[in-house]
Design a protein around this motif. Structure first.
Motif, PDB file in Angstrom:
ATOM      1  N   ARG A 164       0.830  -1.206   0.000  1.00  0.00           N
ATOM      2  CA  ARG A 164       0.000   0.000   0.000  1.00  0.00           C
ATOM      3  C   ARG A 164       0.867   1.261   0.000  1.00  0.00           C
ATOM      4  O   ARG A 164       0.540   2.258  -0.660  1.00  0.00           O
ATOM      5  CB  ARG A 164      -0.943  -0.014   1.210  1.00  0.00           C
ATOM      6  CG  ARG A 164      -1.993  -1.115   1.169  1.00  0.00           C
ATOM      7  CD  ARG A 164      -3.028  -0.946   2.286  1.00  0.00           C
ATOM      8  NE  ARG A 164      -3.959  -2.065   2.307  1.00  0.00           N
ATOM      9  CZ  ARG A 164      -3.873  -3.108   3.130  1.00  0.00           C
ATOM     10  NH1 ARG A 164      -2.875  -3.165   4.029  1.00  0.00           N
ATOM     11  NH2 ARG A 164      -4.758  -4.084   3.084  1.00  0.00           N
ATOM     12  N   ALA A 167       2.083   1.795  -3.453  1.00  0.00           N
ATOM     13  CA  ALA A 167       0.990   2.307  -4.301  1.00  0.00           C
ATOM     14  C   ALA A 167       0.806   3.813  -4.096  1.00  0.00           C
ATOM     15  O   ALA A 167       0.597   4.568  -5.069  1.00  0.00           O
ATOM     16  CB  ALA A 167      -0.305   1.558  -3.998  1.00  0.00           C
ATOM     17  N   GLU A 168       0.875   4.264  -2.866  1.00  0.00           N
ATOM     18  CA  GLU A 168       0.749   5.701  -2.585  1.00  0.00           C
ATOM     19  C   GLU A 168       1.891   6.486  -3.225  1.00  0.00           C
ATOM     20  O   GLU A 168       1.682   7.581  -3.777  1.00  0.00           O
ATOM     21  CB  GLU A 168       0.740   5.930  -1.076  1.00  0.00           C
ATOM     22  CG  GLU A 168      -0.510   5.406  -0.376  1.00  0.00           C
ATOM     23  CD  GLU A 168      -0.420   5.540   1.143  1.00  0.00           C
ATOM     24  OE1 GLU A 168       0.571   6.141   1.625  1.00  0.00           O
ATOM     25  OE2 GLU A 168      -1.328   5.036   1.835  1.00  0.00           O
ATOM     26  N   ALA A 170       3.595   5.601  -5.903  1.00  0.00           N
ATOM     27  CA  ALA A 170       3.382   5.593  -7.348  1.00  0.00           C
ATOM     28  C   ALA A 170       2.354   6.648  -7.760  1.00  0.00           C
ATOM     29  O   ALA A 170       2.555   7.379  -8.742  1.00  0.00           O
ATOM     30  CB  ALA A 170       2.925   4.202  -7.792  1.00  0.00           C
ATOM     31  N   ARG A 171       1.266   6.747  -7.013  1.00  0.00           N
ATOM     32  CA  ARG A 171       0.240   7.747  -7.347  1.00  0.00           C
ATOM     33  C   ARG A 171       0.760   9.164  -7.132  1.00  0.00           C
ATOM     34  O   ARG A 171       0.523  10.059  -7.954  1.00  0.00           O
ATOM     35  CB  ARG A 171      -1.004   7.510  -6.493  1.00  0.00           C
ATOM     36  CG  ARG A 171      -1.786   6.256  -6.864  1.00  0.00           C
ATOM     37  CD  ARG A 171      -3.164   6.244  -6.203  1.00  0.00           C
ATOM     38  NE  ARG A 171      -3.075   6.208  -4.738  1.00  0.00           N
ATOM     39  CZ  ARG A 171      -3.065   5.093  -4.025  1.00  0.00           C
ATOM     40  NH1 ARG A 171      -3.124   3.906  -4.640  1.00  0.00           N
ATOM     41  NH2 ARG A 171      -2.987   5.132  -2.709  1.00  0.00           N
ATOM     42  N   ALA A 172       1.493   9.377  -6.041  1.00  0.00           N
ATOM     43  CA  ALA A 172       1.983  10.720  -5.722  1.00  0.00           C
ATOM     44  C   ALA A 172       2.960  11.244  -6.761  1.00  0.00           C
ATOM     45  O   ALA A 172       3.006  12.454  -7.029  1.00  0.00           O
ATOM     46  CB  ALA A 172       2.643  10.712  -4.347  1.00  0.00           C
ATOM     47  N   ASP A 174       3.137   9.914  -9.939  1.00  0.00           N
ATOM     48  CA  ASP A 174       2.665   9.538 -11.279  1.00  0.00           C
ATOM     49  C   ASP A 174       3.700   8.645 -11.985  1.00  0.00           C
ATOM     50  O   ASP A 174       4.072   8.872 -13.137  1.00  0.00           O
ATOM     51  CB  ASP A 174       2.373  10.775 -12.113  1.00  0.00           C
ATOM     52  CG  ASP A 174       1.581  10.430 -13.382  1.00  0.00           C
ATOM     53  OD1 ASP A 174       0.842   9.426 -13.356  1.00  0.00           O
ATOM     54  OD2 ASP A 174       1.723  11.157 -14.384  1.00  0.00           O
ATOM     55  N   ARG A 176       4.836   4.559 -12.583  1.00  0.00           N
ATOM     56  CA  ARG A 176       4.525   3.141 -12.456  1.00  0.00           C
ATOM     57  C   ARG A 176       5.676   2.428 -11.768  1.00  0.00           C
ATOM     58  O   ARG A 176       6.841   2.617 -12.123  1.00  0.00           O
ATOM     59  CB  ARG A 176       4.280   2.511 -13.824  1.00  0.00           C
ATOM     60  CG  ARG A 176       3.024   3.010 -14.502  1.00  0.00           C
ATOM     61  CD  ARG A 176       2.536   2.030 -15.547  1.00  0.00           C
ATOM     62  NE  ARG A 176       2.191   0.737 -14.949  1.00  0.00           N
ATOM     63  CZ  ARG A 176       1.498  -0.210 -15.573  1.00  0.00           C
ATOM     64  NH1 ARG A 176       1.065  -0.020 -16.810  1.00  0.00           N
ATOM     65  NH2 ARG A 176       1.231  -1.347 -14.976  1.00  0.00           N
ATOM     66  N   GLU A 208      -4.417  -1.608  -8.345  1.00  0.00           N
ATOM     67  CA  GLU A 208      -3.637  -0.378  -8.421  1.00  0.00           C
ATOM     68  C   GLU A 208      -3.035  -0.243  -9.816  1.00  0.00           C
ATOM     69  O   GLU A 208      -2.089  -0.940 -10.163  1.00  0.00           O
ATOM     70  CB  GLU A 208      -2.511  -0.402  -7.374  1.00  0.00           C
ATOM     71  CG  GLU A 208      -2.991  -0.395  -5.943  1.00  0.00           C
ATOM     72  CD  GLU A 208      -3.549   0.967  -5.539  1.00  0.00           C
ATOM     73  OE1 GLU A 208      -3.346   1.950  -6.281  1.00  0.00           O
ATOM     74  OE2 GLU A 208      -4.176   1.033  -4.464  1.00  0.00           O
ATOM     75  N   MET A 210      -1.037   1.778 -11.056  1.00  0.00           N
ATOM     76  CA  MET A 210       0.353   2.234 -11.119  1.00  0.00           C
ATOM     77  C   MET A 210       1.342   1.180 -10.616  1.00  0.00           C
ATOM     78  O   MET A 210       2.547   1.430 -10.575  1.00  0.00           O
ATOM     79  CB  MET A 210       0.523   3.516 -10.301  1.00  0.00           C
ATOM     80  CG  MET A 210      -0.380   4.663 -10.737  1.00  0.00           C
ATOM     81  SD  MET A 210      -0.144   5.101 -12.484  1.00  0.00           S
ATOM     82  CE  MET A 210       1.446   5.907 -12.399  1.00  0.00           C
TER      83      MET A 210
END
Length: 418
Positions: A164, A167-168, A170-172, A174, A176, A208, A210
C-alpha cells in the motif's frame, strides 16, 4: 618446614596434572610460518610498500571462482543475478559482471541504488529487501525523468502494508512501479507467510493501475543449517512451486516474470529447480569464511585482511596474572607468545601463520596468541579471512589486488553503506 613459593607450586601442579591427565593440556597448534602462498603474498605486499591493515583480493582466485560459478550454471536454464552488496567496489563488481556475462543486479540500499543507476544504467535491478517508504519515494522522485532500466527497479514488497505504501508513492509521483513479491519459503526473516497472503497481495496490486507485479523472490539461506538440509530444500521447492502456480493462475501466465531464489550458500542446490528462473550470487565469488560450505567446495577463498605485527611478546604476560604465566604455558602451549597487530580487524579470523587465535585471557581482540612453534616476527603480516564481504570490504579503504606475483592495482570501494 620451608614453604615453597606459590608459583613453583602451581607450576608443578600444572605439570603433574598435564602428565597424569593429558587431556587437560591443549594440543600445540603451531606449525611454523606462512606456507608458499601466503609467503608469496607477504613478499608482494612488502614490495608494494604496504605497512598498514588492508583488504586484499586475489585476482587469479577471483577469476577461477567466476569460471566455476559459470560452469556450474551453464548446463541449466538458470539466470544469474549478481548481489552488489557482497562486491562493494566498482572494479570488483565489473570483473564479476564481465566474467559471467550478467546484466542483472540485486541491490539492498539507497546508496547502491544510486550507484547502480549511475554506473550500470542498463542493468535490470531487483531489490534484495524492502526499503522504507521515504527512501523509495526519494529515489522515485529524483529519477522521475530517467528512462534507464536501473532507474526503474523491481521494488521488493513483503507485506500488504508495504504494498500500500508503494501504491501511494506511485500515485503521488505519477510513476509506475515494478513490484516483486517476497515469499517466506522457510527462513521466516520476512516475506508473505502463506498462499492466502500472497493471493491478497496479488489482488491488491491488480487494483492499483500504477503497480505491476514482475515476479517472486524466495530466499532460503537457512537450508545449509537445517537438521536435514535435503528435506528442507524439498520443502522450500514445494512452497516456492505453490506460490508460482498461484501467481501464474492470477496473472494468466509467467512470461517475462523474475522468479528469483537462492543465494551464494544455496545456488548450486537449485540447478534442477523446476520453478525459479534465476539465482542470486555475490559472496561466493570471494568466498568469505562463513561460506565454507559443501555446496561451495569448488571455490577458493579470494579475499584476505592483512595486518602488520607491531609487537611480539615472548612469553605473553597477562596484566594482573603475571605470576601465572608459566602455568598457562604449561597447560596451554598456544598461549606462549603474544602478537599485537596494527588494528582494525574487521570481522575476520586468522588463518596464517597457522595456530594463531585471539587471546582468551586478554579478551576481545586485543592480542593474538600462539605457541613457540608459530614463526611470526615483528613487521611480518598476519592473514585473516573475513567472515563476510559486504561490511568488512568497506573498512580498509582501497582494495589491494594481488595478481599472483605482485600487488598490481588498488580498487576504490563504493561509498560506505549499510
Amino acid at each position: 618446614m620451608k614453604r615453597l613459593p606459590r608459583q613453583p607450586l602451581l607450576l608443578r601442579a600444572a605439570a603433574l596434572a598435564s602428565h597424569v591427565l593429558p587431556q587437560l593440556r591443549e594440543a600445540d597448534r603451531g606449525a611454523g610460518g606462512h606456507d608458499a602462498y601466503f609467503a608469496g603474498l607477504q613478499a608482494a605486499l612488502k614490495r608494494a610498500g604496504v605497512a598498514q591493515p588492508a583488504l586484499v583480493v586475489d585476482r587469479r582466485r577471483l577469476e577461477a571462482n567466476i569460471a566455476a560459478v559459470r560452469k556450474t550454471l551453464s548446463p541449466t536454464r538458470m539466470g544469474l543475478r549478481i548481489v552488489t552488496k557482497s562486491l562493494p567496489a566498482p572494479a570488483l563488481l565489473n570483473a564479476v559482471l564481465d566474467g559471467v556475462g550478467a546484466g542483472r543486479l540485486m541491490v539492498f540500499n539507497g546508496v547502491m541504488m544510486d550507484e547502480m543507476a549511475a554506473h550500470h544504467p542498463e542493468a535490470d535491478v531487483l531489490l534484495g529487501r524492502p526499503l522504507p517508504a521515504v527512501q523509495v519515494a526519494d529515489f522515485v522522485r529524483r529519477h522521475a525523468n530517467s528512462s534507464a532500466p536501473a532507474a526503474r527497479p523491481q521494488w521488493l514488497a513483503d507485506s500488504l502494508p508495504r504494498l500500500r505504501q508503494y501504491a501511494e508513492i506511485a500515485r503521488a509521483h505519477d510513476a509506475r512501479l515494478r513490484i516483486n513479491l517476497e515469499i517466506d519459503v522457510g527462513l521466516h526473516r520476512g516475506g508473505l507467510p502463506n498462499l492466502e497472503a500472497l493471493s491478497q497481495a496479488i489482488d491488491l496490486a491488480a487494483r492499483e493501475p500504477m503497480l505491476r507485479i514482475t515476479g517472486l523472490m524466495g530466499y532460503d539461506a537457512h537450508v545449509p543449517g537445517a537438521a536435514a538440509p535435503a528435506a528442507e530444500l524439498a520443502r522450500v521447492l514445494e512452497r516456492y512451486g505453490a506460490a508460482v502456480k498461484l501467481l501464474a493462475g492470477k496473472l494468466g501466465g509467467l512470461t517475462g516474470l523474475t522468479l528469483n531464489t537462492a543465494g551464494s550458500p544455496t545456488y548450486a542446490l537449485h540447478l534442477d529447480d523446476p520453478h525459479a528462473n534465476e539465482v542470486a550470487v555475490g559472496s561466493a565469488f570471494v568466498k568469505p569464511a562463513h561460506f565454507d560450505l559443501p555446496s561451495l567446495g569448488d571455490l577458493k577463498p579470494a579475499a584476505f585482511v592483512v595486518q602488520p605485527v607491531l609487537k611480539v611478546m615472548d612469553p605473553a604476560v597477562f596484566p594482573g596474572r603475571e605470576s601465572l604465566t608459566a602455568v598457562f604455558n604449561t597447560l596451554d602451549p598456544n598461549s606462549r607468545r603474544g602478537f599485537f597487530l596494527y588494528g582494525g580487524y574487521g570481522d575476520a579470523r586468522p588463518v596464517s601463520p597457522p595456530g594463531l587465535r585471539f587471546s582468551r585471557i586478554w579478551g576481545g581482540r586485543g592480542m593474538l596468541e600462539g605457541s613457540a612453534r608459530v614463526a611470526l616476527p615483528q613487521d611480518d603480516f598476519v592473514f585473516m579471512r573475513p567472515t563476510e564481504s559486504e561490511g568488512v570490504f568497506l573498512q580498509f579503504g582501497d582494495i589491494a589486488v594481488y595478481d599472483g606475483e605482485e600487488i598490481s592495482a588498488w580498487w576504490p570501494t563504493f561509498p560506505i553503506h549499510a
